[in-house]
Enzyme design. Structure first.
Site, PDB file in Angstrom:
ATOM      1  N   HIS A 173       1.999   0.522  18.804  1.00  0.00           N
ATOM      2  CA  HIS A 173       1.346   1.822  19.022  1.00  0.00           C
ATOM      3  C   HIS A 173       0.488   2.193  17.824  1.00  0.00           C
ATOM      4  O   HIS A 173       0.798   1.855  16.676  1.00  0.00           O
ATOM      5  CB  HIS A 173       2.360   2.921  19.354  1.00  0.00           C
ATOM      6  N   ASP A 185      -0.467   5.346  16.718  1.00  0.00           N
ATOM      7  CA  ASP A 185      -0.188   6.566  15.964  1.00  0.00           C
ATOM      8  C   ASP A 185       0.980   6.376  15.002  1.00  0.00           C
ATOM      9  O   ASP A 185       1.710   5.383  15.058  1.00  0.00           O
ATOM     10  CB  ASP A 185       0.076   7.742  16.895  1.00  0.00           C
ATOM     11  N   ASP A 218       5.463   2.052  10.670  1.00  0.00           N
ATOM     12  CA  ASP A 218       5.823   2.289  12.061  1.00  0.00           C
ATOM     13  C   ASP A 218       4.620   2.943  12.723  1.00  0.00           C
ATOM     14  O   ASP A 218       4.392   4.123  12.536  1.00  0.00           O
ATOM     15  CB  ASP A 218       7.049   3.208  12.126  1.00  0.00           C
ATOM     16  N   GLU A 231       2.659   7.719  20.887  1.00  0.00           N
ATOM     17  CA  GLU A 231       4.037   7.235  21.006  1.00  0.00           C
ATOM     18  C   GLU A 231       5.007   8.174  20.310  1.00  0.00           C
ATOM     19  O   GLU A 231       6.072   8.501  20.843  1.00  0.00           O
ATOM     20  CB  GLU A 231       4.131   5.821  20.426  1.00  0.00           C
ATOM     21  N   GLU A 232       4.656   8.596  19.103  1.00  0.00           N
ATOM     22  CA  GLU A 232       5.589   9.373  18.297  1.00  0.00           C
ATOM     23  C   GLU A 232       5.774  10.798  18.810  1.00  0.00           C
ATOM     24  O   GLU A 232       6.756  11.453  18.483  1.00  0.00           O
ATOM     25  CB  GLU A 232       5.113   9.412  16.839  1.00  0.00           C
ATOM     26  N   ASP A 264       7.375  -3.183  17.635  1.00  0.00           N
ATOM     27  CA  ASP A 264       7.785  -1.929  16.990  1.00  0.00           C
ATOM     28  C   ASP A 264       9.289  -1.980  16.735  1.00  0.00           C
ATOM     29  O   ASP A 264      10.066  -1.248  17.348  1.00  0.00           O
ATOM     30  CB  ASP A 264       7.415  -0.747  17.895  1.00  0.00           C
TER      31      ASP A 264
END
Length: 433
Positions: free
Chosen positions: A78, A80, A117, A147-148, A171
């Site tokens: 991802h 973000d 991450d 995603e976050e 991830d």
């Protein structure tokens, strides 16, 4: 202590991409600039590229000659990152680049999150697309957005967008470990409009602050017993209400729903005569906290300083009791350990963000579980608690867990390859995140 810069790291093909990810701001929902850069990069490399309606980026590379019949592989990450910074840090995550440094063998970004991450996963996937000499089936690199902040990107992927049959999620957390399952979850959001009184005369304003905590990821670190700054601040405020007759003006804690809060502040009003007793009371509270968090959060601090007068008065007594009692009672931590997987958290909840200002009160709790029904049940209990205290509450952003399959062919291939390359067996993990 020796600092090393990214250009000195190998393999350069990976770290050059990570350096780019650090240079382009990419908070959740603000990934446009990075995505545009990667589209231009893909075009220059002759790679297929597609941006779907949600903003997810899919990069494609055809199979090597003779490998066309093999099942296609999807590498997923991802774009973000979680954006957190220490108090007093002026970093603007929407404009300023992350400034990483390698210190004592670890890459860090001082006073902010690094974005590894999932920056390192994205960098690995990009490097794999252009690494010479690899014989491979067709490759798709799926880079999702948001995603976050709720997995908005992956939720919006339409059936048929991806053609590969095997997906490798990059991830993950620890080197030498393959992850074959993870918790699902949801947010519980609670809100309340609060009435206020006129500020009584003869009161002074004080700012109480909890700081110095480690914080951490509310899934990966939830079992470590680290302090939650919001919960601790509420303890301190409640004690000041009971002993000193304090009135609560406002409160703020936490910066991300999926992070254990490291810092929280509250503004209170005290009668002048009671203000003199505040330092001694805070010392007593710290005396109780220090043994509780010894060896876990030794940097914990509770401080008070004079504060500017508010533009609004304190909460009405009933409102103050409702807010403080709810925040004190709402669970935050491990609810149950797994019976199937040793040392794995099955179900948890983390109070991630709380805000009380003139606009009212809002708090966000993140619920996770390996068993979807258990996540629902815990969320329902939190909603019932919130309703009892007079709050509006509901579930937001539900996503399912990933059920482990220890007999997966892809897992067997990955473990065999790891053993061949590194001469040792990879571990297996189920993760609570």
């Amino acid at each position: 202590m020796t600092d090393v810069s990214i250009p000195e790291l190998e393999p350069r093909a990976v770290w050059s991409h990570f350096e780019t990810l650090c240079a382009i701001p990419r908070p959740s929902k603000k990934e446009d600039a990075l995505r545009a850069h990667l589209v231009e990069w893909a075009r220059a490399k002759g790679l297929g590229h597609e941006v779907d309606g949600a903003g997810n980026l899919i990069l494609r590379k055809p199979a090597s000659p003779g490998r066309e019949a093999r099942a296609g592989v999807i590498l997923q990450g991802h774009l973000d990152m979680v954006c957190q910074k220490n108090a007093g840090t002026t970093h603007d995550f929407e404009r300023d680049p992350i400034r990483p440094v390698v210190r004592d063998g670890w890459m860090i970004a001082e006073n902010t999150t690094l974005g590894a991450d999932n920056g390192i996963g994205v960098a690995l996937a990009l490097a794999a697309l252009v690494e010479p000499g690899i014989e491979h089936p067709s490759i798709e690199v799926l880079l999702t957005v948001d995603e976050e902040a709720g997995m908005g990107g992956v939720r919006a992927i339409r059936p048929g967008t991806l053609h590969g049959k095997r997906l490798i999620n990059l991830d993950t957390e620890e080197w030498g470990e393959f992850y074959l399952g993870c918790a699902g979850g949801m947010d519980v959001v609670t809100r309340r409009q609060c009435t206020r009184d006129v500020m009584p005369p003869g009161h002074s304003m004080w700012c109480l602050e909890v700081s110095g905590l480690q914080g951490g990821h509310s899934g990966i670190d939830i079992h470590r017993g680290r302090g939650n700054a919001i919960k601790l601040l509420v303890e301190a405020v409640q004690t000041s209400v009971e002993r000193l007759g304090a009135r609560l003006i406002d409160l703020t804690g936490g910066t991300a729903r999926n992070a254990i809060p490291r810092e929280a502040t509250a503004r209170i009003a005290l009668r002048a005569a009671q203000s003199e007793r505040l330092p001694a009371m805070l010392g007593e509270i710290m005396g109780c906290w220090q043994p509780r968090f010894a060896g876990v959060d030794d940097g914990l601090r509770l401080t008070a300083r004079p504060a500017q007068a508010a533009d609004y008065g304190p909460l009405a007594a009933a409102e103050q009791a409702a807010v403080l009692d709810f925040l004190a009672a709402v669970p935050s931590g491990v609810a149950r350990m797994s019976d199937r997987f040793a040392d794995v958290v099955e179900t948890s909840d983390s109070l991630g963000v709380a805000r009380l200002d003139m606009g009212g009160f809002e708090a966000v709790m993140m619920v996770r579980s390996l068993i979807d029904a258990e996540a629902d049940a815990l969320a329902d209990r939190i909603i019932a608690l919130a309703t009892t205290h007079g709050f509006d509450a509901g579930k937001v952003g539900t996503y399912p867990g990933w059920r482990p399959d220890a007999h997966s062919r892809l897992l067997a291939d990955a473990r065999r390859t790891y053993a061949h390359v590194f001469g040792t067996q990879a571990g297996l993990q189920v993760i609570h995140a």
